[in-house]
Write an enzyme that holds these catalytic residues in place. Structure first.
Site, PDB file in Angstrom:
ATOM      1  N   ASP A 223       4.868  -2.399  -3.559  1.00 23.59           N
ATOM      2  CA  ASP A 223       4.797  -2.211  -2.110  1.00 23.59           C
ATOM      3  C   ASP A 223       4.861  -3.586  -1.452  1.00 23.59           C
ATOM      4  OD1 ASP A 223       4.261  -1.776   0.516  1.00 23.59           O
ATOM      5  OD2 ASP A 223       2.601  -0.375   0.195  1.00 23.59           O
TER       6      ASP A 223
ATOM      7  N   PHE B  15      -4.009  -0.646   0.142  1.00 26.87           N
ATOM      8  CA  PHE B  15      -3.665  -0.096   1.458  1.00 26.87           C
ATOM      9  C   PHE B  15      -2.170   0.183   1.467  1.00 26.87           C
ATOM     10  CE2 PHE B  15      -2.337   0.281   5.777  1.00 26.87           C
ATOM     11  CZ  PHE B  15      -3.374   0.974   6.376  1.00 26.87           C
TER      12      PHE B  15
ATOM     13  N   LYS C 218       7.809  -2.824   8.074  1.00 29.48           N
ATOM     14  CA  LYS C 218       7.311  -3.836   9.015  1.00 29.48           C
ATOM     15  C   LYS C 218       8.407  -4.795   9.495  1.00 29.48           C
ATOM     16  CE  LYS C 218       2.561  -3.297   7.830  1.00 29.48           C
ATOM     17  NZ  LYS C 218       1.239  -3.780   8.023  1.00 29.48           N
TER      18      LYS C 218
HETATM   19  C1  LIG Z   1       1.128  -2.824   1.932  1.00 31.57           C
HETATM   20  C2  LIG Z   1       1.310  -1.809   3.017  1.00 31.57           C
HETATM   21  N1  LIG Z   1       1.936  -0.656   2.735  1.00 31.57           N
HETATM   22  C3  LIG Z   1       2.135   0.286   3.665  1.00 31.57           C
HETATM   23  C4  LIG Z   1       1.687   0.109   4.962  1.00 31.57           C
HETATM   24  C5  LIG Z   1       1.898   1.196   5.999  1.00 31.57           C
HETATM   25  O1  LIG Z   1       2.849   0.805   6.938  1.00 31.57           O
HETATM   26  P1  LIG Z   1       2.936   1.576   8.345  1.00 31.57           P
HETATM   27  O2  LIG Z   1       1.734   1.191   9.125  1.00 31.57           O
HETATM   28  O3  LIG Z   1       4.221   1.091   8.958  1.00 31.57           O
HETATM   29  O4  LIG Z   1       2.976   3.036   8.041  1.00 31.57           O
HETATM   30  C6  LIG Z   1       1.025  -1.055   5.299  1.00 31.57           C
HETATM   31  C7  LIG Z   1       0.509  -1.269   6.665  1.00 31.57           C
HETATM   32  O5  LIG Z   1      -0.293  -2.096   6.961  1.00 31.57           O
HETATM   33  C8  LIG Z   1       0.842  -2.054   4.304  1.00 31.57           C
HETATM   34  O6  LIG Z   1       0.212  -3.198   4.575  1.00 31.57           O
END
Ligand SMILES: Cc1ncc(COP(=O)(O)O)c(C=O)c1O
Length: 382
Positions: free
Chosen positions: A229, A144, A258
């Protein structure tokens, strides 16, 4: 407009005029502080969701609120057409915190991931010498990384992906935690491996001990960028500043988001050394709000909180006192993530972190309040 007072009044209004891209629990939050939220009818809840990891420091942490208030009285947006007096100090603090030369600030997590993918492709063409438009990036099954068209192109979640094609090319997906599969997928045009140090979308998946160090070694040997990530797992959640550090690994590129905005403003970033980030030149990438002074002031205050190490220590303490301590050894999906937010939640509820939507089959084992409405509305999705 009629007077709104009950939870249901607000929910009815929202259902009429806001798109139905979420299916929230029937709680309308009016006030939030620390780990507590209060709804419009005065009911108080312990917020174990933690803003999908955006509230690592709790709601309205006083140091972060103060930083935002101070900056609101000075300037909020300059655009990057001018310099501002907050961007440099923020990038310096984040660079120091994560041990990378340079920072590229954006807003949402998905934007940070998109930015990292663009940097990796460009690095592939300009530095590695990959033939034009042939770059390939390895991703992991069950990933994700956000909701943009490119990112959902390599998602294997039909809910996130279906009916949004045609999809972006140039990605190949391998089983999460399978080093041999990564090795087999690497070829001359591979520019990067994109990995979450801990996956959180289909249950919490912690890779087998040795996977991240093995991946690091493989990426170095094959001249491929390791892109971690850390948007959800990073920034103190697992007891180290970055989740990769739990296994002593340094990635080439980090995506952060976040909690970087302290739950106050959206702040995300890509961190990398100059030999990688140097491929970005004026006009080739940008964002109107990325690096704005308000976001930078809050982001700097977040870095200052993490630089003290107290939050990482707190997460380690929760893990140590937890019945099933977190450690990177099972390689299987777990209901207990061992994160800072999960510690207290796990002691008062029978399951684990409600921030994660578990795989559909295991829904019934969730620790969210088992009201009929909660079951019907499902889990809160990211
Ligand atoms: C590992 C990871 N990367 C990227 C994102 C995307 O972040 P955003 O919702 O701020 O676009 C998330 C969101 O849950 C995430 O958990």
């Amino acid at each position: 407009m009629t007077q709104l007072s009950t939870n249901q009044d607000f929910i009815d209004l929202e259902n009429r005029v806001a798109a139905h891209n979420y299916s929230p629990l029937p709680v309308v939050v009016e006030h939030a502080e620390g780990i507590w939220v209060t709804d419009v009818e005065g009911r108080r809840y312990l917020d174990a969701l933690s803003g999908y990891s955006a509230l690592n420091f709790g709601h309205r942490h006083p140091a972060l609120v103060q930083a935002a208030k101070d900056q609101l009285d000075r300037s909020t947006l300059t655009s990057r057409a001018f310099h501002n007096d907050q961007l440099g100090p923020f990038c310096a603090a984040l660079s120091e915190l994560v041990g990378k030369d340079m920072i590229l600030p954006m807003n949402t997590g998905a934007e940070a991931v998109e930015t990292a993918l663009k940097i990796a492709r460009k690095w592939g063409y300009l530095v590695k010498g990959v033939e034009a438009d042939m770059a390939e990036i390895i991703v992991m099954d069950g990933n994700f990384h956000g909701r943009t068209t490119t990112i959902i192109s390599f998602s294997d979640d039909p809910e996130a992906r279906d009916h949004y094609g045609p999809y972006t090319q140039g990605f190949v997906s391998v089983p999460y935690g399978d080093l041999a599969a990564v090795e087999a997928a690497i070829h001359d045009n591979t520019v990067a491996v994109l990995v979450e140090p801990i996956q959180g979308e289909q249950g919490v998946k912690i890779p087998k001990e040795g996977f991240l160090p093995g991946l690091r070694e493989l990426c170095t040997d094959r001249n491929v960028l390791m892109v971690a990530d850390e948007i959800q797992a990073g920034l103190g959640r697992v007891g180290t500043t970055l989740a990769c550090q739990y296994e002593g690994v340094e990635a080439d590129v980090y995506t952060l988001g976040k909690a970087l905005g302290g739950g106050i403003v959206p702040v995300s970033a890509v961190a990398a050394d100059a030999d990688v980030m140097g491929v970005i030149t004026p006009g080739t990438h940008g964002s109107t709000f990325g690096g704005n002074p308000l976001a930078a002031a809050v982001g700097k205050a977040v870095c200052d909180l993490l630089a003290s190490g107290g939050h990482q220590e707190n997460a380690r303490a929760w893990r140590a006192s937890s019945a099933r301590p977190w450690r990177p050894s099972s390689g299987r999906a777990s209901r207990r993530c061992g994160c800072a937010a999960c510690g207290p939640a796990s002691t008062s509820t029978p399951g684990c972190c409600p921030a994660r939507r578990p795989a559909r089959r295991s829904r019934s084992r969730a620790c969210w309040p088992r009201t009929r409405t909660a079951r019907r509305s499902g889990w809160p999705r990211r």
